[in-house]
Write a protein that holds these residues in place. Structure first.
Motif, PDB file in Angstrom:
ATOM      1  N   ASN A  24      74.056  22.670 128.655  1.00 15.43           N
ATOM      2  CA  ASN A  24      74.242  22.623 127.205  1.00 15.43           C
ATOM      3  C   ASN A  24      74.471  21.184 126.761  1.00 15.43           C
ATOM      4  OD1 ASN A  24      74.739  23.988 124.572  1.00 15.43           O
ATOM      5  ND2 ASN A  24      76.772  23.056 124.798  1.00 15.43           N
ATOM      6  N   ALA A  25      73.816  20.788 125.675  1.00 13.95           N
ATOM      7  CA  ALA A  25      74.009  19.466 125.071  1.00 13.95           C
ATOM      8  C   ALA A  25      74.728  19.647 123.744  1.00 13.95           C
ATOM      9  CB  ALA A  25      72.665  18.770 124.875  1.00 13.95           C
ATOM     10  N   TRP A  26      75.880  19.005 123.602  1.00 14.76           N
ATOM     11  CA  TRP A  26      76.726  19.202 122.429  1.00 14.76           C
ATOM     12  C   TRP A  26      77.070  17.836 121.828  1.00 14.76           C
ATOM     13  CZ3 TRP A  26      82.631  19.993 122.925  1.00 14.76           C
ATOM     14  CH2 TRP A  26      83.207  20.146 121.650  1.00 14.76           C
ATOM     15  N   ALA A  27      76.600  17.573 120.621  1.00 15.36           N
ATOM     16  CA  ALA A  27      76.936  16.340 119.912  1.00 15.36           C
ATOM     17  C   ALA A  27      78.330  16.499 119.305  1.00 15.36           C
ATOM     18  CB  ALA A  27      75.902  16.051 118.828  1.00 15.36           C
ATOM     19  N   PHE A  28      79.336  15.930 119.980  1.00 17.04           N
ATOM     20  CA  PHE A  28      80.714  16.202 119.565  1.00 17.04           C
ATOM     21  C   PHE A  28      81.312  15.112 118.679  1.00 17.04           C
ATOM     22  CE2 PHE A  28      81.175  13.818 123.516  1.00 17.04           C
ATOM     23  CZ  PHE A  28      82.240  12.954 123.268  1.00 17.04           C
ATOM     24  N   ALA A  29      80.645  13.956 118.543  1.00 19.56           N
ATOM     25  CA  ALA A  29      81.223  12.903 117.690  1.00 19.56           C
ATOM     26  C   ALA A  29      80.139  11.908 117.304  1.00 19.56           C
ATOM     27  CB  ALA A  29      82.360  12.182 118.427  1.00 19.56           C
ATOM     28  N   ARG A  30      80.399  11.214 116.196  1.00 19.23           N
ATOM     29  CA  ARG A  30      79.543  10.108 115.730  1.00 19.23           C
ATOM     30  C   ARG A  30      80.490   8.995 115.311  1.00 19.23           C
ATOM     31  NH1 ARG A  30      74.293   9.384 114.386  1.00 19.23           N
ATOM     32  NH2 ARG A  30      73.763   7.893 112.731  1.00 19.23           N
ATOM     33  N   GLN A  31      80.248   7.776 115.827  1.00 16.48           N
ATOM     34  CA  GLN A  31      81.211   6.688 115.669  1.00 16.48           C
ATOM     35  C   GLN A  31      80.537   5.433 115.131  1.00 16.48           C
ATOM     36  OE1 GLN A  31      83.184   5.652 119.337  1.00 16.48           O
ATOM     37  NE2 GLN A  31      84.915   4.725 118.290  1.00 16.48           N
ATOM     38  N   ALA A  32      81.131   4.866 114.077  1.00 17.36           N
ATOM     39  CA  ALA A  32      80.606   3.627 113.508  1.00 17.36           C
ATOM     40  C   ALA A  32      80.877   2.467 114.455  1.00 17.36           C
ATOM     41  CB  ALA A  32      81.258   3.355 112.155  1.00 17.36           C
ATOM     42  N   LEU A  33      79.874   1.626 114.681  1.00 12.51           N
ATOM     43  CA  LEU A  33      80.026   0.475 115.560  1.00 12.51           C
ATOM     44  C   LEU A  33      80.771  -0.642 114.846  1.00 12.51           C
ATOM     45  CD1 LEU A  33      76.475   0.463 117.167  1.00 12.51           C
ATOM     46  CD2 LEU A  33      78.602   1.346 118.134  1.00 12.51           C
ATOM     47  N   PRO A  34      81.633  -1.366 115.553  1.00 13.93           N
ATOM     48  CA  PRO A  34      82.488  -2.364 114.878  1.00 13.93           C
ATOM     49  C   PRO A  34      81.736  -3.571 114.338  1.00 13.93           C
ATOM     50  CG  PRO A  34      82.780  -2.423 117.268  1.00 13.93           C
ATOM     51  CD  PRO A  34      81.963  -1.223 116.977  1.00 13.93           C
ATOM     52  N   ASP A  35      80.478  -3.807 114.771  1.00 18.70           N
ATOM     53  CA  ASP A  35      79.756  -4.965 114.238  1.00 18.70           C
ATOM     54  C   ASP A  35      78.894  -4.602 113.041  1.00 18.70           C
ATOM     55  OD1 ASP A  35      77.842  -3.472 115.438  1.00 18.70           O
ATOM     56  OD2 ASP A  35      76.980  -5.087 116.649  1.00 18.70           O
ATOM     57  N   GLY A  36      79.015  -3.358 112.557  1.00 20.09           N
ATOM     58  CA  GLY A  36      78.297  -2.936 111.364  1.00 20.09           C
ATOM     59  C   GLY A  36      76.823  -2.671 111.551  1.00 20.09           C
ATOM     60  N   THR A  37      76.379  -2.465 112.806  1.00 19.97           N
ATOM     61  CA  THR A  37      74.945  -2.246 113.055  1.00 19.97           C
ATOM     62  C   THR A  37      74.562  -0.776 113.024  1.00 19.97           C
ATOM     63  OG1 THR A  37      75.387  -2.273 115.449  1.00 19.97           O
ATOM     64  CG2 THR A  37      74.692  -4.339 114.413  1.00 19.97           C
ATOM     65  N   GLY A  38      75.459   0.093 112.644  1.00 18.95           N
ATOM     66  CA  GLY A  38      75.131   1.509 112.563  1.00 18.95           C
ATOM     67  C   GLY A  38      76.166   2.360 113.256  1.00 18.95           C
ATOM     68  N   SER A  39      75.777   3.580 113.575  1.00 13.82           N
ATOM     69  CA  SER A  39      76.696   4.518 114.220  1.00 13.82           C
ATOM     70  C   SER A  39      76.099   5.011 115.529  1.00 13.82           C
ATOM     71  CB  SER A  39      76.975   5.716 113.307  1.00 13.82           C
ATOM     72  OG  SER A  39      77.647   5.298 112.128  1.00 13.82           O
TER      73      SER A  39
END
Length: 641
Positions: free
Chosen positions: A510-525
């Motif tokens: 099973n593949a479970w996307a459990f979180a999305r995190q903003a990168l500290p250099d502002g290049t996306g998540s």
């Protein structure tokens, strides 16, 4: 928690270490399986698998220093063993030296060395012991290693199994008495660096199969009549055969006594053959309602040979079983699922309620026969949808369930690419490329089987076992088949890591996307996904926490665990972290947990804490960090490593 760019920590330098007997004994107990594997790989394959196993154990057990005095290894300090343990380094050198001696030819005018003689201990009478059979990659590597000289094999194993640099390999080989170390290193370099295969069960002399020796010769040469009679009674009780017997060209081992119960279980006339349409009216949707298919379902001679080999595989039969799968004979008359000719081989597939068993033999004769076992108890409709019928030339053919309406091939790495239809004839699919035989290196595709029936569409992948693995997505406890566009997009960056679950008895992943995190250099998540492999045996689950930055086609494994409940239905929580390097050159600790995490705290090489399920903190390259989380319920969780 792991960093992608962190080099291994060097062993602490010191003067030549002195190893006392207690330290060597502790190292032997702790690292015994690895030392035996090292000896087994270095010993010449010409000894045969049984003698290599016994000799590897004997050499390892004799590696301890003699007496109670301390021993000084004849190797420099930087070559010390696992985590800088001089006791392990001493034992490794002793094992390597004696394994190389065992491969030297006997000289007519010289006394043989002890390692060149059959070991006195351990001894196992009446049985042949050999490791589990691996896949095609392991077999090819074993053949290539057998063509090397002993020092070259040792160099390859030290590089791959011990992860030593060439300088350290040179020092160890020199200390072991190798005269031309440069030639050994050059010869070892002629074999492709498939070092991950050295950890395969194929080369594990501590996880063994047992088979009887040549029983006829034992009978002819046994001097003690009482002992011979007792041996025959035991063999008759365990290894009974059908009354008519099978021809002298059969791959089954010989038998000396008849057992009525075993004869009934192994009689082709007693095989269960389910009618073709029984599944339509049955309340069950598993292997028990599969009909018998194939053009040889009435070939009694073939079925008798398959049943006989199942009961007692001969010495020439290649036997494999997924972890946790018993390989003994059938408890009763099994069910016939298939008997026919596929890819120049006769194939028989049987089912006994617990296992799927596949017997394969060449069209002519039985030399090279193979017997494979896979545990399938409790299979549902999704897991009982297909069985691997054959593998040839990098392709795989499946026998699909009678309720399957359509089969197709799909590249999991390319979710926007459509599926390519497969022809299904008599329940057999046309061949499709198998990722199970994909070589190590760049992963450019991962082909899966897509099946559709009246209940929906599902994806299955070949992981070098009889039953393909079912792929799902979603939060643990509410997973669904990975078939829709969103599920395919979720799986795409993580599919290449399925290779880490080959030949592990996996039932579903099973593949479970459990979180999305903003990168500290502002290049996306970045995305955090947990992939969990559930096994048929209910243990040995493998969990990977993976991290993918924006634009990356594949994810990186941030942490992993085995035999853990995290990310599963029993414990739908996970905490993982990774050291990440920004475009500015700065390093950060990024950690993420499930949404019901109240706080995260980092200690060790990085100190930081946060309220919530996401943590970002400044870090240094190579920092070692401990992660702890607190759920909203108050329970503490630890980070995967």
């Amino acid at each position: 928690m792991q960093s992608q760019d962190v080099a291994p920590r060097p062993a602490p330098a010191s003067a030549d270490p002195v190893v006392d007997i207690e330290r060597a004994e502790a190292a032997l107990v702790e690292h015994y399986p690895r030392l035996v594997r090292l000896a087994y790989l270095v010993l010449p394959p010409s000894l045969g698998r049984n003698r290599r196993v016994v000799t590897a154990h004997s050499l390892t057990q004799r590696a301890l220093p003699r007496g109670r005095a301390a021993a000084t290894p004849a190797i420099p300090a930087q070559s010390t063993g696992r985590d800088g343990d001089p006791g392990y380094a001493f034992l490794r050198l002793q094992v390597l030296r004696t394994a190389l001696e065992a491969g030297l030819p006997l000289r007519r005018l010289a006394w043989p060395k002890r390692s060149q003689l059959p070991p006195l201990l351990p001894q196992v009478w009446g049985l042949r012991l050999f490791p589990r059979s691996g896949g095609a990659d392991e077999l090819a590597l074993d053949q290539q290693l057998s063509a090397l000289s002993g020092p070259a094999r040792a160099a390859y194993v030290l590089r791959g199994l011990e992860k030593l640099k060439d300088g350290a390999v040179r020092d160890v080989l020199t200390a072991a008495g190798v005269e031309d170390v440069d030639a050994a290193l050059d010869e070892a370099a002629t074999v492709a660096a498939q070092y991950a295969l050295l950890d395969s069960p194929e080369f594990d002399p501590c996880s063994l199969h047992a088979r009887p020796t040549d029983l006829m010769r034992r009978r002819q040469h046994t001097k003690a009549a009482l002992a011979a009679g007792a041996a025959l009674l035991v063999c008759g009780a365990l290894l009974g055969l059908p009354g008519e017997g099978w021809g002298p060209d059969s791959a089954a081992a010989p038998s000396y006594a008849q057992n009525p119960a075993a004869e009934a279980a192994l009689d082709p006339a007693q095989l269960t053959k389910v009618p073709a349409l029984a599944w339509q009216s049955s309340a069950r949707t598993d292997f028990s309602v599969w009909p018998a298919r194939g053009d040889l379902t009435d070939d009694s001679a073939l079925l008798r040979r398959a049943l006989a080999v199942w009961a007692r595989p001969g010495e020439t039969v290649a036997v494999s079983a997924t972890p946790g799968t018993p390989s003994g004979g059938p408890p009763g008359a099994p069910q016939l699922l298939y008997a026919g000719t596929v890819d120049n081989a006769h194939v028989v597939i049987l089912y006994d309620g617990l296992r799927i068993v596949r017997y394969a033999e060449p069209k002519e004769g039985t030399a090279g026969a193979a017997l494979d076992f896979s545990r399938v108890d409790g299979a549902t409709r999704g897991e009982a949808s297909a069985v691997v019928l054959s593998r040839a030339d990098g392709n795989v053919r499946y026998l699909v369930a009678p309720w399957v309406k359509k089969a197709a091939e799909r590249d999991l790495l390319k979710p926007r690419t459509g599926a390519m239809d497969l022809t299904v004839t008599g329940g057999i699919t046309s061949p499709l490329a198998s990722p199970a035989v994909q070589q190590t290196g760049t992963c450019t595709s991962w082909n899966v089987l897509q099946l559709a029936d009246s209940t929906g569409t599902r994806l299955l992948t070949d992981l070098a076992e009889l039953v393909p693995v079912r792929l799902t997505t979603g939060r643990p406890g509410a997973v669904k088949d990975a078939s829709g566009p969103a599920a395919l997009r979720t799986w795409a960056p993580y599919s290449c890591w399925l290779g880490q679950m080959r030949s592990a008895g996996v039932r579903t992943v099973n593949a479970w996307a459990f979180a999305r995190q903003a990168l500290p250099d502002g290049t996306g998540s970045a995305d955090w996904v947990c992939t969990r492999g559930e096994t048929w045996r209910g243990g040995g689950e493998r969990v990977l926490a993976q991290f993918r930055t924006p634009g990356a086609t594949q994810a990186a494994v941030a942490a992993k665990g085995e035999n853990v409940s995290a990310c599963g239905a029993r414990d739908p929580h996970v905490l993982a972290g990774v050291l990440w390097k920004a475009n500015t050159g700065s390093w950060y600790l990024l950690a993420a947990a499930t949404r019901d995490t109240e706080s995260i705290r980092a200690t060790g090489g990085v100190h930081g804490s946060t309220e919530g399920s996401l943590l970002t903190a400044r870090a240094k390259q190579g920092a070692q960090v401990e992660l702890k989380g607190t759920l909203e319920s108050g329970r503490s969780i630890s980070g995967l490593r």
